[in-house]
Design an enzyme around this catalytic site. Sequence first.
Site, mmCIF file in Angstrom:
data_model
loop_
_atom_site.group_PDB
_atom_site.id
_atom_site.type_symbol
_atom_site.label_atom_id
_atom_site.label_comp_id
_atom_site.label_asym_id
_atom_site.label_seq_id
_atom_site.Cartn_x
_atom_site.Cartn_y
_atom_site.Cartn_z
ATOM 1 N N GLU A 254 0.433 -19.767 -20.090
ATOM 2 C CA GLU A 254 1.617 -18.964 -19.767
ATOM 3 C C GLU A 254 1.116 -17.565 -19.453
ATOM 4 O O GLU A 254 0.850 -16.770 -20.350
ATOM 5 C CB GLU A 254 2.593 -18.942 -20.946
ATOM 6 C CG GLU A 254 3.180 -20.291 -21.295
ATOM 7 C CD GLU A 254 4.224 -20.766 -20.301
ATOM 8 O OE1 GLU A 254 4.508 -20.038 -19.318
ATOM 9 O OE2 GLU A 254 4.747 -21.873 -20.491
ATOM 10 N N CYS A 288 7.063 -11.097 -19.933
ATOM 11 C CA CYS A 288 6.520 -11.807 -18.770
ATOM 12 C C CYS A 288 7.621 -12.148 -17.786
ATOM 13 O O CYS A 288 7.353 -12.345 -16.595
ATOM 14 C CB CYS A 288 5.754 -13.051 -19.205
ATOM 15 S SG CYS A 288 6.685 -14.144 -20.287
#
Length: 500
Positions: A254, A288
């Site tokens: 990720e 993010c």
Amino acid sequence: MNEIKTLLNSLGLADSAFTGGTLAVRSPIDGAAIGAVTEASADDMRAAVARAHSAFLAWRVVPAPRRGELVRLFGEELRLHKAALARLVSLEAGKVTSEGEGEVQEMIDICDFAVGLSRQLHGLTIASERPGHRMMEQWLPLGVVGIISAFNFPVAVWAWNSALALVCGNACVWKPSEKTPLTALATQALFDKALARFEGAPAHLSQVLNGGAAVGEAMVDDSHVALVSATGSTRMGRAVGPKVAARFGRCLLELGGNNAIIVSPSADLDLAVRGILFGAYGTAGQRCTTTRRVIIHASIHDELVARLDRARATLAIGSPLEAGNLIGPLIDQAAFDAMQKALAQAREQGGVISGGERALADVYPQAWYATPALVRMPAQTAVVKHETFAPILYTLKYETLDQAIALQNEVPQGLSSAIFTNDLREAELFLSASGSDCGIANVNIGTSGAEIGGAFGGEKETGGGRESGSDAWRAYMRRATNTINYSGALPLAQGVKFDF
């Protein structure tokens, strides 16, 4: 420091766990020292992985619903200690109070999800071409799961991974960010409380080791770590991915996001402003899924940019512990310096900048607050395509939806995306195969704030991993295809003959 001590003690940590170590911890709120934890070595990590492998061998034969009971007990501990752990998240990571509470709620939610999942780890029954035969698939425990987490979600991302990994029959080893070791130690202490209430779990089922890059590298290189789940920068992923692949291990990456919102002429602009503001400036731009770019139709561009700029200037900046503040600090000076470098590059590339300067330096000289930045860009230049982990929003203009989608997809990252539109055709095109190329694509909500029920992750330089809900659990298991012959004959598949 007194508040930190009280919180950590209430969460189950002795003073020795957060004092006297070599890894200094400072709060981004004011730069004050709040702890000094012991750093593990590469050898410590290798020993921890060996212990975890032994724990896995015992845990994998425990029935999955029973494994779910341990996660249920952990969820209870999180509920009991939600306020204290959330406060610690705010103190160590700089999140405003509601976001700290929301992060712990994510942990509780994924525990609930995992408990239900523990009775649903099902495969398929498959029709066989051979008479008197049955085929099926099973999903079986994988092994040791290594978790590398980032500072911006210091506990939730670990919970996404560990709750699923544990009900799937695995053991976990956690290497948290060096910037947020206290929340990791506190979370492990709460897990230990759950273990104490559970009968039959092996020792060392979950371990946390604080330290630098060498500790993470030892985890990545260890062949007993079946899956490395790593959250962080694309640069980190480029280092981790090939090393794990070289030993034929599994990676769940990720990584970076450079997320865009498209605003069409039919959009509800009141809704869009709210979605863009939280997406761009929530958590001081350190998610993010933060909205880095807003791509606005030419007919409404000037109006929407003016509204965003006026609203941006009203956002309250200050200590995340004080009610009413929406923008807390950047994690450290390096983050602030990266923000200033990006803004300088944007200016050189034709950008017109509002905001972006340091804030509250007189009140918090050792902390790094910044006013949110709005940057009007003439085109999607190099700096716009680069993810800067800071509250910077670039604005771009488009004429056709195809052009807007092309701009959105032009960056190397592919995590989250959104469109604000009341045109059904535009919404469906955006969600189609010729629309957004991201792992997350939303309509009339922003890019941030994913729920745990859906799989979370993205494409391209975001790494391709999926965590949390849906069928993300399969990453933590291995598949076995079985054929059972209940006939008295032995026919071969595809009509092959082997008579003797």
